[in-house]
Design a protein around this motif. Structure first.
Motif, mmCIF file in Angstrom:
data_model
loop_
_atom_site.group_PDB
_atom_site.id
_atom_site.type_symbol
_atom_site.label_atom_id
_atom_site.label_comp_id
_atom_site.label_asym_id
_atom_site.label_seq_id
_atom_site.Cartn_x
_atom_site.Cartn_y
_atom_site.Cartn_z
ATOM 1 N N UNK A 273 10.784 17.745 -11.349
ATOM 2 C CA UNK A 273 11.023 18.894 -11.434
ATOM 3 C C UNK A 273 10.458 20.246 -12.311
ATOM 4 N N UNK A 274 9.476 19.497 -13.168
ATOM 5 C CA UNK A 274 8.982 20.116 -14.169
ATOM 6 C C UNK A 274 8.294 20.737 -14.004
ATOM 7 N N UNK A 275 6.844 19.254 -13.236
ATOM 8 C CA UNK A 275 6.234 20.237 -11.934
ATOM 9 C C UNK A 275 6.191 21.557 -11.609
ATOM 10 N N UNK A 276 6.673 21.200 -10.455
ATOM 11 C CA UNK A 276 6.846 21.973 -9.426
ATOM 12 C C UNK A 276 7.599 23.474 -10.315
ATOM 13 N N UNK A 277 8.473 23.308 -11.348
ATOM 14 C CA UNK A 277 8.672 24.316 -12.096
ATOM 15 C C UNK A 277 7.252 25.298 -12.549
ATOM 16 N N UNK A 278 6.385 24.571 -13.475
ATOM 17 C CA UNK A 278 5.353 24.800 -14.005
ATOM 18 C C UNK A 278 4.216 25.343 -12.843
ATOM 19 N N UNK A 279 4.348 25.047 -11.665
ATOM 20 C CA UNK A 279 3.581 25.525 -10.839
ATOM 21 C C UNK A 279 3.953 26.752 -10.122
ATOM 22 N N UNK A 280 4.960 26.723 -9.893
ATOM 23 C CA UNK A 280 5.995 27.972 -10.314
ATOM 24 C C UNK A 280 5.447 29.398 -10.664
ATOM 25 N N UNK A 281 5.652 28.899 -11.906
ATOM 26 C CA UNK A 281 5.810 29.906 -13.201
ATOM 27 C C UNK A 281 4.256 30.508 -12.866
ATOM 28 N N UNK A 282 3.486 29.238 -13.209
ATOM 29 C CA UNK A 282 1.322 30.136 -12.937
ATOM 30 C C UNK A 282 1.361 30.777 -11.429
ATOM 31 N N UNK A 283 1.782 30.237 -10.702
ATOM 32 C CA UNK A 283 1.529 30.545 -9.662
ATOM 33 C C UNK A 283 2.616 32.130 -8.596
ATOM 34 N N UNK A 284 3.288 32.370 -9.058
ATOM 35 C CA UNK A 284 3.985 33.006 -8.785
ATOM 36 C C UNK A 284 4.153 34.332 -9.323
ATOM 37 N N UNK A 285 4.037 36.156 -9.324
ATOM 38 C CA UNK A 285 3.489 36.628 -10.054
ATOM 39 C C UNK A 285 4.796 36.605 -11.069
ATOM 40 N N UNK A 286 5.991 36.779 -10.365
ATOM 41 C CA UNK A 286 7.478 37.055 -11.370
ATOM 42 C C UNK A 286 7.726 38.141 -11.180
ATOM 43 N N UNK A 287 9.417 38.275 -11.240
ATOM 44 C CA UNK A 287 10.303 39.093 -10.882
ATOM 45 C C UNK A 287 12.035 38.579 -11.801
ATOM 46 N N UNK A 288 12.863 40.268 -11.654
ATOM 47 C CA UNK A 288 13.910 39.192 -12.474
ATOM 48 C C UNK A 288 14.172 37.922 -12.136
ATOM 49 N N UNK A 289 14.503 37.721 -10.719
ATOM 50 C CA UNK A 289 15.283 36.841 -9.752
ATOM 51 C C UNK A 289 14.332 35.338 -10.109
ATOM 52 N N UNK A 290 12.638 35.720 -9.254
ATOM 53 C CA UNK A 290 11.812 34.182 -9.882
ATOM 54 C C UNK A 290 11.743 33.921 -11.594
ATOM 55 N N UNK A 291 12.287 34.178 -12.268
ATOM 56 C CA UNK A 291 12.340 33.626 -13.866
ATOM 57 C C UNK A 291 13.114 33.810 -14.039
ATOM 58 N N UNK A 292 14.481 33.776 -13.432
ATOM 59 C CA UNK A 292 15.342 33.190 -13.703
ATOM 60 C C UNK A 292 15.854 32.043 -13.099
#
Length: 395
Positions: A273-292
């Motif tokens: 789960x942590x690997x998946x989360x870190x990959x998403x943090x790096x590759x997804x530009x990010x907004x309020x919903x994503x970061x939450x």
């Protein structure tokens, strides 16, 4: 037993808040101490280094009962938190954080032994996870509260409250935890005999790499939420509360699954789960919903793995090394925190403060932990049912 678990949970709350709330108040502490955000990461690393050094107390306290040890650990925590709240310079705050961290690993190693001793057969993991809920509740309520206090009053006041909770724990432990005999005295070297086997090193290295991976990003979660997610600083406490809620759920589910399946297998799943989360943090530009959502995923993973790893090492140390085994998890955990914080700060520096890059630095660490735990589970874990792990009790 219930009162004892409450006393242990109160202590876990004090240490959990002391360890994690610096991430929530980092901008305010850095500004007050007139240092940069990457430099303020030393306030996090100092606590982690204190954990590693302080575990040596168990070597010389092996003949004392667990109850006496826990009281001593909470007194040291009280002194360190009080010192931190009054520190006038960055150097003195770093020293205060170091003092606060000294008894952390020793406390959790001892608390795990107490909870395991008081537990009903077959429910050891559940009981340990309950005693550790204070640490997760600290992240759900204590860290957001500290972030709110730092935003509207002073981060110093948050540390002062923490010192009061440590003092309260001393009273509860003295009143509610029964006498438990010291572990078998195997001598100074005998306490470390379990480390001559290969299996425990799989777990310890996995704990180190897993937490280094998460804390490469988590150490800077507060500015990440503001810079990437677009949250106002006053909203960050609510996000910290969401993360704490994820930790509570992760901790309880991890303990429940451990009682019914493989401990290392459960921990390996959490690291996925942590690997998946870190990959998403790096590759997804990010907004309020994503970061939450990403914050929830990684926080869930962080404590999903806590109980199974703690139990694995306590069991590995049987025969006189139980306290050292349990504490060794916290040493590896906080050494990973210190390295992760440093790596994250370095990633911020080389990327010119791009808050996506700390996650990139953490991915290889988290992936290595996932593989190590999976290999350990396939190689060493053969009994997967709680019924099969029941031990006879003579009455």
């Amino acid at each position: 037993m219930k009162k004892s678990i409450i006393a242990l949970a109160c202590g876990a709350f004090a240490y959990g808040a002391a360890e994690f709330m610096m991430m929530g108040v980092l901008p305010q502490a850095a500004r007050d101490m007139r240092v940069s955000i990457p430099s303020a990461g030393n306030f996090i690393s100092a606590y982690a280094i204190g954990v590693c050094v302080g575990t040596l107390m168990l070597i010389f306290g092996r003949k004392a009962g667990p109850k006496k040890l826990i009281v001593m650990f909470m007194v040291i925590a009280f002194a360190g938190d009080l010192f931190s709240s009054l520190a006038p310079t960055a150097t003195l705050l770093t020293i205060g954080r170091f003092i606060s961290g000294l008894p952390h690993g020793a406390f959790f190693g001892t608390a795990a032994l107490v909870a395991k001793t008081l537990a009903q057969p077959g429910k050891e993991a559940k009981t340990v996870s309950l005693s550790m809920t204070g640490q997760t509740v600290a992240n759900m309520l204590g860290v957001p509260a500290a972030t709110f206090i730092a935003e509207h009053f002073s981060w110093r006041f948050a540390f002062l409250i923490l010192a009061g909770i440590a003092a309260l724990t001393v009273v509860l432990v003295a009143a509610w935890i029964p006498h438990i005999a010291p572990v078998k005295d195997a001598g100074i070297l005998g306490q470390f005999r379990f480390l001559t086997k290969l299996g425990p090193w799989f777990i310890l290295i996995a704990v180190f790499t897993g937490n280094a991976g998460i804390f490469t990003w988590w150490s800077y979660v507060s500015p990440w939420l503001q810079k990437v997610g677009g949250y106002a600083s006053g909203t960050v406490p609510l996000l910290m509360m969401l993360a704490g809620y994820a930790m509570v759920i992760g901790g309880l589910l991890g303990g429940h699954l451990t009682d019914h399946w493989r401990a290392a297998g459960t921990a390996s799943l959490g690291q996925c789960f942590s690997v998946i989360g870190l990959v998403l943090v790096f590759f997804v530009p990010g907004n309020k919903l994503d970061t939450a959502v990403f914050t929830f995923i990684i926080a869930f993973a962080l404590f999903f793995i806590n109980t199974p790893q703690q139990l694995l090492m306590a069991e590995a140390g049987q025969g006189g090394g139980e306290l050292i085994g349990g504490a060794a998890v916290q040493v590896a955990f906080n050494l990973g925190n210190a390295v992760g914080s440093a790596v994250g700060g370095g990633m911020l520096t080389i990327s010119h403060m791009n808050y996506h890059f700390p996650a990139l630095g953490g991915i290889p660490f988290a992936l290595a932990a996932t593989i190590l735990l999976a290999v350990y589970s396939l190689r060493y874990e053969t009994r997967t049912s709680a019924f099969e792990r029941l031990q006879p009790v003579d009455v």
